[in-house]
Design a protein around this motif. Structure first.
Motif, PDB file in Angstrom:
ATOM      1  N   THR A  42       0.817  -1.219   0.000  1.00 37.99           N
ATOM      2  CA  THR A  42       0.000   0.000   0.000  1.00 37.99           C
ATOM      3  C   THR A  42       0.850   1.268   0.000  1.00 37.99           C
ATOM      4  OG1 THR A  42      -0.176  -0.074   2.402  1.00 37.99           O
ATOM      5  CG2 THR A  42      -1.957  -1.096   1.130  1.00 37.99           C
ATOM      6  N   ILE A  43       2.119   1.159   0.418  1.00 43.79           N
ATOM      7  CA  ILE A  43       3.005   2.330   0.391  1.00 43.79           C
ATOM      8  C   ILE A  43       3.994   2.264  -0.775  1.00 43.79           C
ATOM      9  CG2 ILE A  43       2.738   2.870   2.834  1.00 43.79           C
ATOM     10  CD1 ILE A  43       5.440   1.504   3.331  1.00 43.79           C
ATOM     11  N   GLY A  44       3.743   1.371  -1.716  1.00 43.87           N
ATOM     12  CA  GLY A  44       4.509   1.323  -2.956  1.00 43.87           C
ATOM     13  C   GLY A  44       5.772   0.486  -2.960  1.00 43.87           C
ATOM     14  N   GLN A  45       6.016  -0.253  -1.922  1.00 46.93           N
ATOM     15  CA  GLN A  45       7.211  -1.110  -1.899  1.00 46.93           C
ATOM     16  C   GLN A  45       6.956  -2.373  -2.718  1.00 46.93           C
ATOM     17  OE1 GLN A  45       7.292  -1.548   2.371  1.00 46.93           O
ATOM     18  NE2 GLN A  45       9.100  -0.246   2.496  1.00 46.93           N
ATOM     19  N   ARG A  46       8.001  -2.814  -3.435  1.00 48.70           N
ATOM     20  CA  ARG A  46       7.894  -4.053  -4.200  1.00 48.70           C
ATOM     21  C   ARG A  46       8.174  -5.228  -3.267  1.00 48.70           C
ATOM     22  NH1 ARG A  46       8.049  -6.142  -9.454  1.00 48.70           N
ATOM     23  NH2 ARG A  46       8.102  -4.047 -10.299  1.00 48.70           N
ATOM     24  N   ARG A  47       7.280  -6.190  -3.282  1.00 47.67           N
ATOM     25  CA  ARG A  47       7.421  -7.415  -2.498  1.00 47.67           C
ATOM     26  C   ARG A  47       7.021  -8.589  -3.387  1.00 47.67           C
ATOM     27  NH1 ARG A  47      10.007  -4.565   0.318  1.00 47.67           N
ATOM     28  NH2 ARG A  47       9.639  -4.020   2.484  1.00 47.67           N
ATOM     29  N   TYR A  48       7.273  -9.782  -2.889  1.00 52.49           N
ATOM     30  CA  TYR A  48       6.952 -10.998  -3.628  1.00 52.49           C
ATOM     31  C   TYR A  48       6.118 -11.915  -2.764  1.00 52.49           C
ATOM     32  CZ  TYR A  48      10.417  -9.219  -6.804  1.00 52.49           C
ATOM     33  OH  TYR A  48      11.093  -8.416  -7.670  1.00 52.49           O
ATOM     34  N   ARG A  49       5.245 -12.666  -3.411  1.00 55.80           N
ATOM     35  CA  ARG A  49       4.433 -13.666  -2.703  1.00 55.80           C
ATOM     36  C   ARG A  49       4.508 -14.961  -3.491  1.00 55.80           C
ATOM     37  NH1 ARG A  49      -0.482 -10.086  -3.470  1.00 55.80           N
ATOM     38  NH2 ARG A  49      -0.606 -10.003  -5.709  1.00 55.80           N
ATOM     39  N   ILE A  50       4.242 -16.033  -2.775  1.00 55.69           N
ATOM     40  CA  ILE A  50       4.140 -17.353  -3.404  1.00 55.69           C
ATOM     41  C   ILE A  50       2.676 -17.745  -3.365  1.00 55.69           C
ATOM     42  CG2 ILE A  50       4.805 -19.783  -3.265  1.00 55.69           C
ATOM     43  CD1 ILE A  50       7.390 -18.796  -1.833  1.00 55.69           C
ATOM     44  N   THR A  51       2.142 -18.056  -4.530  1.00 57.96           N
ATOM     45  CA  THR A  51       0.748 -18.483  -4.608  1.00 57.96           C
ATOM     46  C   THR A  51       0.691 -19.931  -5.069  1.00 57.96           C
ATOM     47  OG1 THR A  51       0.470 -17.707  -6.894  1.00 57.96           O
ATOM     48  CG2 THR A  51      -0.066 -16.147  -5.119  1.00 57.96           C
TER      49      THR A  51
END
Length: 54
Positions: A42-51
């Motif tokens: 929500t604050i624009g940081q790039r993150r990664y998730r595993i789906t």
């Protein structure tokens, strides 16, 4: 339908490591078709998730 296994990972490389560990422990199976996906917080940081497919 896809669902999130884990999120908030700071790099794609670390996400791949987490996925390898999940395979090794049996928490994730190849049949669940895991994917590493980038997203923005929500604050624009790039993150990664595993789906996983479920």
């Amino acid at each position: 339908m896809r669902y999130t296994y884990t999120s908030g990972i700071k790099s794609a490389q670390r996400a791949e490591e987490v996925l390898e560990d999940a395979f090794a422990t049996g928490d994730v199976l190849p049949g669940e078709r895991p994917q590493v996906e980038p997203y923005r917080t929500t604050i624009g940081q790039r993150r990664y998730r595993i789906t996983l497919e479920g």
